[in-house]
Design an enzyme around this catalytic site. Sequence first.
Site, PDB file in Angstrom:
ATOM      1  N   HIS A 275       0.841  -1.197   0.000  1.00 41.36           N
ATOM      2  CA  HIS A 275       0.000   0.000   0.000  1.00 41.36           C
ATOM      3  C   HIS A 275       0.886   1.260   0.000  1.00 41.36           C
ATOM      4  CE1 HIS A 275      -3.286   2.712   1.403  1.00 41.36           C
ATOM      5  NE2 HIS A 275      -2.288   3.266   2.068  1.00 41.36           N
ATOM      6  N   GLU A 276       1.894   1.265   0.850  1.00 40.50           N
ATOM      7  CA  GLU A 276       2.782   2.436   0.931  1.00 40.50           C
ATOM      8  C   GLU A 276       3.562   2.617  -0.375  1.00 40.50           C
ATOM      9  OE1 GLU A 276       2.174   4.349   3.246  1.00 40.50           O
ATOM     10  OE2 GLU A 276       1.162   2.987   4.639  1.00 40.50           O
ATOM     11  N   HIS A 279       1.540   4.484  -2.760  1.00 42.25           N
ATOM     12  CA  HIS A 279       1.618   5.947  -2.630  1.00 42.25           C
ATOM     13  C   HIS A 279       2.817   6.480  -3.406  1.00 42.25           C
ATOM     14  CE1 HIS A 279      -1.651   6.741   0.068  1.00 42.25           C
ATOM     15  NE2 HIS A 279      -1.187   5.955   1.022  1.00 42.25           N
ATOM     16  N   GLU A 353      -5.872   7.071  -1.117  1.00 40.26           N
ATOM     17  CA  GLU A 353      -5.853   5.827  -0.330  1.00 40.26           C
ATOM     18  C   GLU A 353      -6.434   4.670  -1.145  1.00 40.26           C
ATOM     19  OE1 GLU A 353      -4.249   5.344   2.414  1.00 40.26           O
ATOM     20  OE2 GLU A 353      -3.712   7.462   2.411  1.00 40.26           O
ATOM     21  N   ASP A 357      -4.481   1.341  -2.162  1.00 43.23           N
ATOM     22  CA  ASP A 357      -5.086   0.029  -1.889  1.00 43.23           C
ATOM     23  C   ASP A 357      -5.163  -0.795  -3.170  1.00 43.23           C
ATOM     24  OD1 ASP A 357      -5.404   0.581   0.758  1.00 43.23           O
ATOM     25  OD2 ASP A 357      -7.594   0.794   0.717  1.00 43.23           O
TER      26      ASP A 357
HETATM   27 ZN   LIG Z   1      -2.182   5.248   2.709  1.00 41.87          ZN
END
Ligand SMILES: [Zn+2]
Length: 412
Positions: A275-276, A279, A353, A357
């Site tokens: 997930h990071e 980003h 987000e 995801d």
């Molecule tokens: Zn996040």
Amino acid sequence: MYETLFWVIIIIIILDFLFENYLDYLNTKKMGSPLPDELKGIYDEEKYAKQQAYQKENHKFGMITGTFSFLIVLVMFVFFGFAFVDGIAWSLTRHAIVAAMIFFGIIMFASDILALPFSVYDIFVIEEKYGFNKTTPKIFVFDRIKGWLIGAVIGGGMLALIIFIYQKTQNMFWIYAWIAVATFSIFMTMFYSNLIVPLFNKQTPLEEGELRDKIEDFAEKTGFKLDNIFVINGSKRSTKANAYFTGIGAKKRIVLYDTLIEEMETDEIVAVLAHEIGHYKKKHITQGLIISLVQTGVVLFIFSLLIDNPHLSRALGVEEPNFHIGLVAFGILYSPVSFVLGIFMNQLSRKNEYQADAFAAESYDAGALASALKKLSQKNLSNLTPHPLYVFFNYSHPPLFERLMHLKNFEK
Ligand SMILES: [Zn+2]
């Protein structure tokens, strides 16, 4: 004119307070509403009762602190408290930069001291009672002192520089101030993890072992260097778990809390990491930085149009206009604009987000991320049923239920 301005300021402060409380009220009313199937079983009955009690207590505490600070701000404006502090500053010096430093120094220090009993209660009573707190009184005191010093050096330094630029360049000041602030923001985005975080926490590279091997495989596949993954000792202050992505260019890094690593299965940790990395792949930090730089430019430009206006200072009970009093009045007058911008920023953040995801689900495993998110919510006693309006205005992350539903689309 200045009387109108005075009333506009008072009305903004009151409306803001009423609205916050209304949202809070809506949120508490949603408590205890039946859970959708996807959210059942995240808490057992006992733990859910604990979560509800925690939420109720935080709500009550928030109401008390909110009302207290609202009253203080109101008193400061109605009884010309800023004019009083301004008087003190000018009685000590004739130098505009020094006066501004004294002025904000007094305001910041006083507000921090007033907030102190509330922070103590929050950490050592509420967080303690629910088993989150790890902060010792010694850590707490040192955190405060470090916070003050950083605020004085960075905040004071920036303020002094901006006033200096204002004195030298007058109406073109916003451009030069913008360049200065932008340079500083970019520098801070890059070096925050190297310069500020170490004052509060330890960051260590990932230890050898199964987790590191698994992460290595995954990181390699997605082109993220393992050297940029760190573990932070969040357990120094709280048992709550977290992870974040920060920095740009060569200075980017993913930081995992030791509490997260301790509580999750390897697959779940890799999913959080994915997930990071999402980003990073979607350039969310760069995007945020650019937006904030544009906003800063606009704010400085508007401020430069108003700063010389004597009505601004007079609305606060100061006859002779000066930079720092103008800044306070402008701060309140601008707050409705920043409120609206905040809504957009939260919306954008929630969209990001979902993107992160989606990246984790596509490149790794939707199921593992879903299970990690559930565990995080449960460990942190998160609210499973926030009110949609509250979410719309205040949430930077989508609520758990929405994220789980979104992840379902990726499950094989
Ligand atoms: Zn996040």
